[in-house]
Design a protein around this motif. Structure first.
Motif, PDB file in Angstrom:
ATOM      1  N   LEU A   1      -9.892  -2.612  -6.041  1.00 57.31           N
ATOM      2  CA  LEU A   1     -10.273  -2.411  -5.261  1.00 57.31           C
ATOM      3  C   LEU A   1      -8.783  -2.213  -5.142  1.00 57.31           C
ATOM      4  CD1 LEU A   1     -12.137  -4.884  -2.139  1.00 57.31           C
ATOM      5  CD2 LEU A   1     -12.282  -2.681  -2.089  1.00 57.31           C
ATOM      6  N   SER A   2      -8.038  -3.330  -5.569  1.00 52.94           N
ATOM      7  CA  SER A   2      -5.972  -3.321  -5.635  1.00 52.94           C
ATOM      8  C   SER A   2      -5.899  -2.082  -6.318  1.00 52.94           C
ATOM      9  CB  SER A   2      -5.723  -3.861  -6.521  1.00 52.94           C
ATOM     10  OG  SER A   2      -6.005  -5.690  -6.368  1.00 52.94           O
ATOM     11  N   PHE A   3      -6.269  -1.843  -6.529  1.00 51.58           N
ATOM     12  CA  PHE A   3      -6.035  -0.232  -7.290  1.00 51.58           C
ATOM     13  C   PHE A   3      -6.852   1.211  -6.221  1.00 51.58           C
ATOM     14  CE2 PHE A   3      -6.328   3.634 -10.496  1.00 51.58           C
ATOM     15  CZ  PHE A   3      -5.155   3.819  -9.796  1.00 51.58           C
ATOM     16  N   ALA A   4      -7.599   0.917  -5.757  1.00 49.73           N
ATOM     17  CA  ALA A   4      -8.564   2.001  -4.891  1.00 49.73           C
ATOM     18  C   ALA A   4      -7.032   1.738  -3.850  1.00 49.73           C
ATOM     19  CB  ALA A   4      -9.751   1.577  -4.953  1.00 49.73           C
ATOM     20  N   VAL A   5      -6.741   1.418  -3.737  1.00 50.68           N
ATOM     21  CA  VAL A   5      -5.159   0.712  -2.541  1.00 50.68           C
ATOM     22  C   VAL A   5      -4.180   1.504  -2.579  1.00 50.68           C
ATOM     23  CG1 VAL A   5      -4.451  -0.773  -1.567  1.00 50.68           C
ATOM     24  CG2 VAL A   5      -6.521  -1.701  -1.839  1.00 50.68           C
ATOM     25  N   HIS A   6      -3.595   1.140  -4.012  1.00 45.57           N
ATOM     26  CA  HIS A   6      -2.102   2.126  -3.974  1.00 45.57           C
ATOM     27  C   HIS A   6      -2.747   3.702  -4.825  1.00 45.57           C
ATOM     28  CE1 HIS A   6       0.191  -1.116  -5.157  1.00 45.57           C
ATOM     29  NE2 HIS A   6      -0.395  -2.343  -5.557  1.00 45.57           N
ATOM     30  N   GLN A   7      -3.980   3.947  -4.879  1.00 42.98           N
ATOM     31  CA  GLN A   7      -4.474   5.051  -5.116  1.00 42.98           C
ATOM     32  C   GLN A   7      -4.330   6.418  -4.488  1.00 42.98           C
ATOM     33  OE1 GLN A   7      -8.352   6.011  -6.285  1.00 42.98           O
ATOM     34  NE2 GLN A   7      -7.674   6.974  -8.199  1.00 42.98           N
ATOM     35  N   TYR A   8      -5.289   4.996  -3.224  1.00 43.65           N
ATOM     36  CA  TYR A   8      -5.520   6.508  -1.931  1.00 43.65           C
ATOM     37  C   TYR A   8      -3.886   6.486  -1.246  1.00 43.65           C
ATOM     38  CZ  TYR A   8      -6.548   6.760   2.940  1.00 43.65           C
ATOM     39  OH  TYR A   8      -6.436   7.533   4.080  1.00 43.65           O
ATOM     40  N   PHE A   9      -3.012   5.918  -1.048  1.00 44.97           N
ATOM     41  CA  PHE A   9      -1.900   5.576  -0.389  1.00 44.97           C
ATOM     42  C   PHE A   9      -1.208   6.392  -1.675  1.00 44.97           C
ATOM     43  CE2 PHE A   9      -3.326   1.819   2.102  1.00 44.97           C
ATOM     44  CZ  PHE A   9      -3.081   1.934   2.919  1.00 44.97           C
ATOM     45  N   GLN A  10      -1.656   6.620  -2.303  1.00 42.10           N
ATOM     46  CA  GLN A  10      -0.230   6.935  -3.750  1.00 42.10           C
ATOM     47  C   GLN A  10      -0.725   8.889  -3.708  1.00 42.10           C
ATOM     48  OE1 GLN A  10       2.132   6.196  -5.733  1.00 42.10           O
ATOM     49  NE2 GLN A  10       2.537   4.129  -5.260  1.00 42.10           N
ATOM     50  N   GLN A  11      -1.851   9.093  -3.402  1.00 43.68           N
ATOM     51  CA  GLN A  11      -2.442  10.140  -2.723  1.00 43.68           C
ATOM     52  C   GLN A  11      -2.524  11.532  -1.688  1.00 43.68           C
ATOM     53  OE1 GLN A  11      -6.994   9.747  -4.358  1.00 43.68           O
ATOM     54  NE2 GLN A  11      -6.273  10.280  -6.756  1.00 43.68           N
ATOM     55  N   ASN A  12      -2.168  10.080  -0.412  1.00 48.24           N
ATOM     56  CA  ASN A  12      -1.491  10.851   0.369  1.00 48.24           C
ATOM     57  C   ASN A  12      -0.163  10.601   0.888  1.00 48.24           C
ATOM     58  OD1 ASN A  12      -3.978  11.674   1.902  1.00 48.24           O
ATOM     59  ND2 ASN A  12      -4.687   9.417   0.682  1.00 48.24           N
ATOM     60  N   GLY A  13       0.874  10.539  -0.331  1.00 47.03           N
ATOM     61  CA  GLY A  13       1.859  10.336   0.202  1.00 47.03           C
ATOM     62  C   GLY A  13       3.000   9.576   0.477  1.00 47.03           C
ATOM     63  N   PHE A  14       2.434   8.319   0.385  1.00 48.39           N
ATOM     64  CA  PHE A  14       2.382   7.010   0.576  1.00 48.39           C
ATOM     65  C   PHE A  14       4.017   6.734  -0.058  1.00 48.39           C
ATOM     66  CE2 PHE A  14       0.037   5.672   4.770  1.00 48.39           C
ATOM     67  CZ  PHE A  14       0.137   6.596   5.012  1.00 48.39           C
ATOM     68  N   ASN A  15       4.590   5.868   0.258  1.00 48.18           N
ATOM     69  CA  ASN A  15       5.467   5.015  -0.781  1.00 48.18           C
ATOM     70  C   ASN A  15       5.431   3.282  -0.238  1.00 48.18           C
ATOM     71  OD1 ASN A  15       7.905   7.221  -2.441  1.00 48.18           O
ATOM     72  ND2 ASN A  15       7.440   8.066  -0.322  1.00 48.18           N
ATOM     73  N   TYR A  16       5.053   2.736  -2.078  1.00 52.85           N
ATOM     74  CA  TYR A  16       4.952   1.324  -1.625  1.00 52.85           C
ATOM     75  C   TYR A  16       6.703   0.614  -1.719  1.00 52.85           C
ATOM     76  CZ  TYR A  16       3.192  -2.940  -3.702  1.00 52.85           C
ATOM     77  OH  TYR A  16       2.881  -4.143  -3.972  1.00 52.85           O
ATOM     78  N   VAL A  17       6.546  -0.061  -0.271  1.00 52.68           N
ATOM     79  CA  VAL A  17       7.858  -0.633  -0.709  1.00 52.68           C
ATOM     80  C   VAL A  17       7.487  -2.061  -0.756  1.00 52.68           C
ATOM     81  CG1 VAL A  17       9.235  -1.190   1.136  1.00 52.68           C
ATOM     82  CG2 VAL A  17       8.086   0.957   1.631  1.00 52.68           C
ATOM     83  N   ASN A  18       8.034  -2.159  -1.285  1.00 52.19           N
ATOM     84  CA  ASN A  18       8.137  -4.576  -1.186  1.00 52.19           C
ATOM     85  C   ASN A  18       8.848  -5.028  -0.278  1.00 52.19           C
ATOM     86  OD1 ASN A  18       8.020  -3.474  -4.847  1.00 52.19           O
ATOM     87  ND2 ASN A  18       6.326  -4.355  -3.539  1.00 52.19           N
ATOM     88  N   THR A  19       8.230  -5.845   0.989  1.00 44.40           N
ATOM     89  CA  THR A  19       8.514  -6.529   1.772  1.00 44.40           C
ATOM     90  C   THR A  19       9.431  -7.584   1.376  1.00 44.40           C
ATOM     91  OG1 THR A  19       6.703  -6.537   2.600  1.00 44.40           O
ATOM     92  CG2 THR A  19       8.556  -4.925   4.072  1.00 44.40           C
TER      93      THR A  19
END
Lengths: 477, 477
Positions: A137-155
């Motif tokens: 599930l964790s990986f699916a979260v990253h995959q979804y957002f990255q495939q859709n042009g989102f950038n991961y932000v470490n707040t």
């Protein structure tokens, strides 16, 4: 010689006949059949020992949880329950496990007992399945957002602001606990602390994520958040992981589209990639619920529940409509709800949310346009002056799983709401800056990751879906 | 009408002629040319305003950082520097940005000034590029491990054990700071605290990850870790993200293979997926270094440095060999090192590590088999009784980037080392359990994620590669 994983061996793809494998003994039956597991899959591989030609001393050491290395041949199985098995040619016990001492016996343990052995519980079928699903599930979260042009932000995890008011916070300090420096008026002098001021563990990365959305457009966080609330329930953790996407130029409708699409993607991903684990977890849940009264059982079997989400359109209903439905509902009239809905403005409880999903609409539900009074200061005020552009997504069995909103992008309106709600403007100067310099409509939501894992695994206590749960009185390991 | 991202528009793939786009003004030149950015790429799209037919009041509001919505036609550009541009048919200023007040002016700001405006600095080319590369690297980390059968494990952030001794810790508490409860002998009574004992922020998830490796086989962590060390340097953060894979049945050689393959994958991923950002960052670094003396410059341009890692085999050298090389080296004999290497047992400094990589071997280097005395208690003792199966990976410009080891899997040897090093056995009862019940060879490493981002972006201060850095005296935002 390459070591093959149990998963590879059972798949029979690109595997030679003579193989080496390593893993832990789950059971050893009739001095002959080892059920071997290496964590790569819920399934064990049967390894057949030629006990007549194996040293007695070695056979004695083949006990539950012993680590072994096996050389053998992969052959079609004669027995039931598996297609292939290993004919053992050589077995070495790498690490023994004294069956008199090993805490996890090959029998059913209570979940509470297993929590006390959180360092070993992942060696059971249930917890290994849960944790593999959690990882997928964790990986699916990253995959979804990255495939859709989102950038991961470490707040940031350590925060100097406690302005959001989302919950009680833990203090973070490097001062000497016994003899902290004091100010002239006798208070603890946090200016002497590591960061030069009082700091806490974050309750949400949203406000910081907004600063990034207003530059990178689409961002998401996925990190730990904290609540110092003394809630000893099956739904609360003091430390949990949260997913918070935030998108510039997106309104509440876009936010609902995003959340629905996102959830369908991640659940679709585990349907595809965790088939064996989900099958096992479904059976486990059915077993467990046999002894429960009907009303406490899951509304549907695990995989059906996942399909219910993936295959249904989420019904979008305003809070006002929902209140009307609930007021007129049978459980409300018959006073079967613990909290009777009497008027507009009431905060919904899990029982109401579940009624809407499970009984009334029979599909996942998104409620929107909540009363401003029961929602956070940063949510965009509607023209009616009394509702805000908030949304909650409701799931069967669990109630609210996502909370989101279109954010208040208007400087003056935001300042006024902060004043009314007693939020310190000075502390959130940087948050207000976003509304001063190139402000725009933007939206986002938060999803407590462990709630999602609970839903996806059919576990019923949130302490069982995170490796080392932190709850009141419990920070072991 | 669908809104197109600048990245989509510039790619010219599946884009109609008439489009809507939204973003922030980077510059507005000659009352005519808007350079528009929406964060989807480092590149701006040029939007040509028909100023004669645009309201004067609107033109005035087209200032740096204003948010705008544009309808227009995507056409071949007449000007230099871009293939396509937008002929603006309609422009709406969504959010103004007063140029007198907006802190980030269209000029070069010092990095320190930008740090003080961390909520806005991501609106600059440099920081948007860094943060996109950071996001892509994060994803590559997850992708690598998931493709290779690893399970992601969230080890706890709040920990009740401070046994590892990897560094100074932050205390986490929910007690009233001013009036904490006291025990009979006048000390702070942590039994009254939220968790019923004293707790801290984790310095590493390794020990907990080991418990999962010994059940799931291959696992990795990727989460925040903390050091309460008062190091005001360009290489240290109080809060940083760490990647820690841990694999059962893997020895030190396998660990080196894994680390090398992993690093090549993640750097290869950004080479492929962050071309524009890396090109920009390479130029930025060359510009910045023009004013620096040769010795302080990066040993090679950014993309060449990345290729240096991706395309070279990592040279594996024992600590003992490395000491011999260093003792005989010119800078050691001429006393050019700050720390002269005199004998076996010395701890290596960044200058020595860089010499080995940049001058002597001219390729990435893995040092292994370090003196037991300078390494942690959990590293596996070699038969010589004085070295341990530790490894460090050394990179050009940066020195150590990975530290790992084969773990001590023998119960008796581990207990003896813990005693010798003053580590409390009682506190790590669960860690010792792993050596009692089915122990096996296992190994892993740790990689400080920000060190990797530093390397990959060519930035020189670690505070510039994490959104909101936490350092002594600094927990703003």
């Amino acid at each position: 010689m390459k070591t093959y994983s149990v998963k590879e061996l059972l798949s029979e793809v690109n595997v030679p006949q003579d193989v080496t494998l390593k893993g832990w003994v789950r059971t050893f039956r009739a001095n002959r059949f080892i059920a071997l597991n290496d964590g790569s899959t819920i399934n064990n591989i049967q390894c057949v020992v030629d006990f007549e030609n194996t040293d007695e001393e070695v056979l004695k050491k083949i006990t539950t949880s012993a680590a072994v290395e096996i050389q053998g041949s992969l052959v079609a199985s004669q027995g039931k329950g598996q297609n292939v098995e290993i004919q053992v040619k050589n077995i070495v016990v790498l690490g023994e496990s004294n069956p008199e001492e090993y805490p996890i016996q090959p029998k059913k343990h209570s979940l509470e007992f297993l929590r006390q052995n959180a360092h070993l519980r992942v060696r059971t079928n249930t917890f290994s399945a849960v944790m593999r699903v959690r990882s997928a599930l964790s990986f699916a979260v990253h995959q979804y957002f990255q495939q859709n042009g989102f950038n991961y932000v470490n707040t940031p995890i350590i925060t100097g602001s406690d302005a959001e008011g989302a919950g009680e916070m833990f203090r973070v300090s490097a001062l000497d606990a016994e003899n902290p420096p004091k100010t002239e008026d006798g208070k603890v002098d946090f200016e002497e602390d590591f960061f030069g001021k009082e700091t806490n563990l974050t309750v949400s990365g949203q406000l910081e994520a907004e600063t990034y959305a207003m530059a990178l457009g689409k961002v998401y966080t996925f990190g730990p958040t904290f609540r110092a609330e003394n809630s000893n329930t099956t739904r609360h953790l003091a430390e949990f992981w949260m997913i918070e996407p935030e998108v510039a130029f997106m309104d509440l409708d876009g936010n609902m589209d995003l959340a629905e699409d996102f959830i369908k993607h991640v659940l679709g991903y585990i349907k595809e990639n965790c088939k064996d684990d989900l099958e096992f977890l479904e059976k486990r849940l059915l077993d467990e619920e046999k002894s429960k009264p009907q009303k406490d059982r899951s509304p549907m079997p695990l995989r059906e529940k996942i399909d219910f989400i993936v295959e249904n359109n989420f019904k979008r209903v305003s809070y006002t409509e929902a209140i009307d439905i609930l007021k007129d509902s049978k459980p409300n009239k018959k006073k079967q709800f613990d909290y009777i809905i009497e008027e507009w403005g009431a905060d919904l409880q899990s029982e109401h949310e579940r009624f809407l999903v499970e009984k009334h609409f029979k599909c996942p539900v998104i409620l929107f346009d909540y009363p401003a009074k029961i929602k956070a200061f940063y949510m965009r005020l509607n023209d009616d002056g009394k509702t805000v552009r908030a949304m909650d997504i409701l799931f069967p069995g669990i109630g609210e799983i996502v909370g989101g909103a279109q954010r208040e992008e208007r400087y003056d309106v935001l300042v006024e709401k902060m004043k009314a709600m007693g939020i310190d403007e000075k502390e959130l100067w940087w948050y207000l800056d976003l509304r001063k310099y190139g402000t725009a409509v933007h939206s986002g939501f938060g999803l407590g990751f462990e709630r999602l894992v609970l839903f996806a695994t059919g576990m019923t206590n949130i302490r069982d879906v995170i490796p080392f749960p932190r709850t009141p009185q419990n920070a072991e390991f």
